[in-house]
Design a protein around this motif. Sequence first.
Motif, PDB file in Angstrom:
ATOM      1  N   ARG A  50       4.440  -2.017  -0.347  1.00 32.31           N
ATOM      2  CA  ARG A  50       5.807  -1.775  -0.833  1.00 32.31           C
ATOM      3  C   ARG A  50       6.712  -2.965  -0.517  1.00 32.31           C
ATOM      4  NH1 ARG A  50       4.675   3.526   1.036  1.00 32.31           N
ATOM      5  NH2 ARG A  50       5.707   3.148   3.023  1.00 32.31           N
ATOM      6  N   TRP A  51       6.597  -3.524   0.698  1.00 32.30           N
ATOM      7  CA  TRP A  51       7.477  -4.621   1.095  1.00 32.30           C
ATOM      8  C   TRP A  51       7.169  -5.897   0.312  1.00 32.30           C
ATOM      9  CZ3 TRP A  51       6.083  -3.164   6.768  1.00 32.30           C
ATOM     10  CH2 TRP A  51       6.804  -2.033   7.135  1.00 32.30           C
ATOM     11  N   LEU A  52       5.880  -6.188   0.102  1.00 28.86           N
ATOM     12  CA  LEU A  52       5.503  -7.429  -0.568  1.00 28.86           C
ATOM     13  C   LEU A  52       5.783  -7.385  -2.072  1.00 28.86           C
ATOM     14  CD1 LEU A  52       2.132  -8.046   1.288  1.00 28.86           C
ATOM     15  CD2 LEU A  52       4.168  -9.472   1.464  1.00 28.86           C
ATOM     16  N   ASN A  53       5.841  -6.183  -2.654  1.00 26.66           N
ATOM     17  CA  ASN A  53       6.115  -6.058  -4.083  1.00 26.66           C
ATOM     18  C   ASN A  53       7.556  -5.691  -4.379  1.00 26.66           C
ATOM     19  OD1 ASN A  53       3.527  -6.669  -5.268  1.00 26.66           O
ATOM     20  ND2 ASN A  53       2.779  -4.755  -4.403  1.00 26.66           N
ATOM     21  N   GLY A  54       8.454  -5.785  -3.373  1.00 27.95           N
ATOM     22  CA  GLY A  54       9.875  -5.613  -3.610  1.00 27.95           C
ATOM     23  C   GLY A  54      10.302  -4.186  -3.843  1.00 27.95           C
ATOM     24  N   LYS A  55       9.436  -3.190  -3.507  1.00 30.72           N
ATOM     25  CA  LYS A  55       9.831  -1.795  -3.689  1.00 30.72           C
ATOM     26  C   LYS A  55      10.802  -1.356  -2.602  1.00 30.72           C
ATOM     27  CE  LYS A  55       5.366  -0.694  -5.816  1.00 30.72           C
ATOM     28  NZ  LYS A  55       4.118   0.093  -5.698  1.00 30.72           N
ATOM     29  N   ARG A  56      10.686  -1.946  -1.422  1.00 32.83           N
ATOM     30  CA  ARG A  56      11.611  -1.712  -0.320  1.00 32.83           C
ATOM     31  C   ARG A  56      11.779  -3.007   0.451  1.00 32.83           C
ATOM     32  NH1 ARG A  56       9.972   3.932   2.803  1.00 32.83           N
ATOM     33  NH2 ARG A  56      10.678   5.404   1.216  1.00 32.83           N
ATOM     34  N   VAL A  57      12.936  -3.133   1.142  1.00 37.05           N
ATOM     35  CA  VAL A  57      13.141  -4.283   2.020  1.00 37.05           C
ATOM     36  C   VAL A  57      12.423  -4.011   3.338  1.00 37.05           C
ATOM     37  CG1 VAL A  57      14.839  -5.658   3.268  1.00 37.05           C
ATOM     38  CG2 VAL A  57      15.346  -4.857   0.962  1.00 37.05           C
ATOM     39  N   VAL A  58      11.667  -4.968   3.821  1.00 41.67           N
ATOM     40  CA  VAL A  58      10.897  -4.791   5.052  1.00 41.67           C
ATOM     41  C   VAL A  58      11.831  -4.427   6.209  1.00 41.67           C
ATOM     42  CG1 VAL A  58      11.033  -7.233   5.655  1.00 41.67           C
ATOM     43  CG2 VAL A  58       9.151  -5.879   6.526  1.00 41.67           C
ATOM     44  N   THR A  59      11.374  -3.536   7.105  1.00 32.83           N
ATOM     45  CA  THR A  59      12.197  -3.157   8.246  1.00 32.83           C
ATOM     46  C   THR A  59      12.236  -4.293   9.269  1.00 32.83           C
ATOM     47  OG1 THR A  59      10.341  -2.206   9.471  1.00 32.83           O
ATOM     48  CG2 THR A  59      11.520  -0.754   7.950  1.00 32.83           C
ATOM     49  N   GLU A  60      13.267  -4.285  10.109  1.00 31.33           N
ATOM     50  CA  GLU A  60      13.408  -5.331  11.124  1.00 31.33           C
ATOM     51  C   GLU A  60      12.250  -5.266  12.112  1.00 31.33           C
ATOM     52  OE1 GLU A  60      16.849  -7.109  14.129  1.00 31.33           O
ATOM     53  OE2 GLU A  60      16.995  -5.067  13.366  1.00 31.33           O
ATOM     54  N   GLN A  61      11.778  -4.036  12.416  1.00 35.48           N
ATOM     55  CA  GLN A  61      10.642  -3.895  13.335  1.00 35.48           C
ATOM     56  C   GLN A  61       9.396  -4.577  12.791  1.00 35.48           C
ATOM     57  OE1 GLN A  61      10.406   0.336  13.473  1.00 35.48           O
ATOM     58  NE2 GLN A  61      11.923   0.553  15.088  1.00 35.48           N
TER      59      GLN A  61
END
Length: 350
Positions: A50-61
């Motif tokens: 999800r993060w690498l395909n722009g579906k969500r912004v990666v969490t800070e953790q």
Amino acid sequence: MASAWKDLPEGLSEPARLLAEELRRIKDAAGLSLSELAGRTHYSRASWERWLNGKRVVTEQALETLIGAVDCDAAALRRLWRQATEPAAEESSAGPADEEPAAGAAAEPADGAGPEGPSPATEETPEPVPAEPAVAWWRRPVALVCGAVLLALLLVLAGLRVSRHDDQASAADTPAPTAPATARPAPSDPPCRAVGCAHKDPKTTGCGKDARTLQTQVIGKVVVYLRYSRACQAAWAAITEGEPKDYAVITDSAGDSETALIHWGYDNYSAMLNAADPSIGFQVCGFQPAGHDCTSTVTDLASVVASTPIPIGPASPPPGAGSAAATPSDSAPPSQAPPTDLPSPSPSAP
């Protein structure tokens, strides 16, 4: 290994797009598959997809865990994350550049644009005025007096400007007084410790600065954490990759507990419990519609940190204490409804 990446969503903001592209570049440069990346960072393969395909912004953790797992420019990556998560700046309320200036006013060019055409007042053709008969200037005493006054005024203004410039130069040449050197204050102790931290927020108290993850447990796609600060001698629960109403509960063997409920987004953390007594055990259980599960119970948390090289970070379980090895114990708390009086959540658990 290079990956055949999908196109990022068209509606993705420019900062979020730059962040996703940089994450892809880092993954390819490290030569990691999605499964290997998930194994190094302790975040699921589905989350990284999800993060690498722009579906969500990666969490800070997850970002901090990635920085600790691969070779990358940490400062630049954190800066991209802040830009992607900050609200967009409001657009300037200035009027359009092609707006005509008021009659008689000088038209100033917009930023980066050339000068505009003459104002309506300059485009008008003046009416013909009959020429005055030529008169020698020395025959006009009024004009002569006015010219002399104007010349004197200009000389006075020029003298004032030179005097002011000299004064400023003198002031610049004079060294400014230096303040006496003072010793830098020593770092202060944490604002709370042990029982003084009980039921307080680990982020606002600063206890999250040296926090370590001692246990994790995966429940479906949800991950729950047992977090501990040796400086504050306090422990708390955290939950990520969940949905609203999913929650995690930290319970000690004395019967005290705190809850991390996801109000919105997909992560949160609980208030702290006193962890100064080495005989008290701590356990975190996660609850979601698919079921619930718990970490192992851990006692003497300070000794666990001292004897095991657990790095500081949002998701760094010690060797052998990962989600696969964690199993519920006899002291797992009973299922309970999420409380309604919890503080507002933070999008980044400490």
